[in-house]
Design an enzyme around this catalytic site. Structure first.
Site, PDB file in Angstrom:
ATOM      1  CD  GLU A  22       3.361  -3.522  10.679  1.00  0.00           C
ATOM      2  OE1 GLU A  22       3.142  -3.807  11.089  1.00  0.00           O
ATOM      3  OE2 GLU A  22       2.680  -3.497   9.124  1.00  0.00           O
ATOM      4  CB  SER A  81      -0.937   0.403   1.456  1.00  0.00           C
ATOM      5  OG  SER A  81       0.145  -0.218   2.174  1.00  0.00           O
TER       6      SER A  81
END
Length: 245
Positions: A162, A41
């Site tokens: 993350e 994305s």
């Protein structure tokens, strides 16, 4: 509030594919922003652009400085980053040496280094592991040390890519509470996640898909668009899904 990151009409290609095409984003100083989206994305590419790891000719301003070759060093002094592979944080024999290394690169004196290490290790509760080796630490301890390395020079912006994905729920919540305290003291935090539970600690949730912001708002408001999120393969926390039903 003032803007601390401003991106205007960012266009970026990787090979023959557009990752971003006239992409714009404004992040306010002192805000806590969560970014999510499916693989591909543009999340990681965006972070690499902001930290100067990927070059672009776009009109980007960070901490009042134009992102370019001349300003990149000063911009990086204002940013702390934690990547998803926590083991990449460690390059020294002990935790204390790793913290000192960060400050050495920024030309701190020995007294200043000692003071900063004392303050940050007290804040994060890692004084007892300063003489430990990285391979002796638990996942939660590694995350705290990575956070210490990222914020020991007191940056204006903290970016997590993350970074909390490999630690257990208890450690994750403890780290998020620390991040919230740092945010309340004025640090701008950008947290890239897969787990939408992490967005509970932020006031803004951005959803990216193919380099486009498809949803932008408070976490609970964004999660009301469950059909769009499900279509993108993004799981909504069970308790939110239950309340929507």
């Amino acid at each position: 509030m003032n803007s601390i990151i401003n991106i205007k009409k960012l266009t970026f290609r990787y090979l023959d594919k557009f990752v971003f095409d006239k992409f714009s984003l404004d992040i306010e100083e002192g805000s806590f922003v969560t970014i999510t989206g499916p693989n591909g994305s543009g999340k990681s590419t965006l972070l690499k652009i902001l930290t100067g790891l990927v070059k672009t000719e776009a009109d980007i301003t960070i901490c009042g400085l134009e992102l370019n070759k001349e300003n990149i060093y000063d911009i990086r002094k204002n940013i702390g980053v934690i990547f998803d592979n926590l083991d990449n944080t460690f390059i020294s024999e002990t935790i204390e040496d790793d913290l000192a290394f960060t400050l050495q690169n920024l030309c701190y004196t020995k007294e200043e280094m000692k003071d900063r290490i004392e303050k940050i290790s007290t804040l994060l509760g890692i004084k007892n592991i300063l003489n430990s080796r990285p391979n002796e630490l638990s996942g939660g301890e590694k995350c705290k040390v990575a956070l210490a390395c990222a914020i020991i020079h007191n940056p204006k912006i903290l970016i997590l890519d993350e970074a909390l994905s490999m630690i257990d729920e208890n450690d994750k919540n403890n780290i998020l509470k620390i991040l919230k305290k740092l945010n309340k003291k004025g640090m701008t935090i950008i947290n890239v996640v897969h787990d939408l539970k992490e967005s509970y600690y932020s006031e803004r949730l951005l959803v990216l898909s193919d380099g486009v912001i498809v949803l932008d708002g408070s976490p609970l408001k964004v999660m009301e668009y469950d059909k769009i999120l499900n279509k993108l393969g993004i799981s909504i926390p069970f308790e939110i899904e239950l309340s929507l039903k």
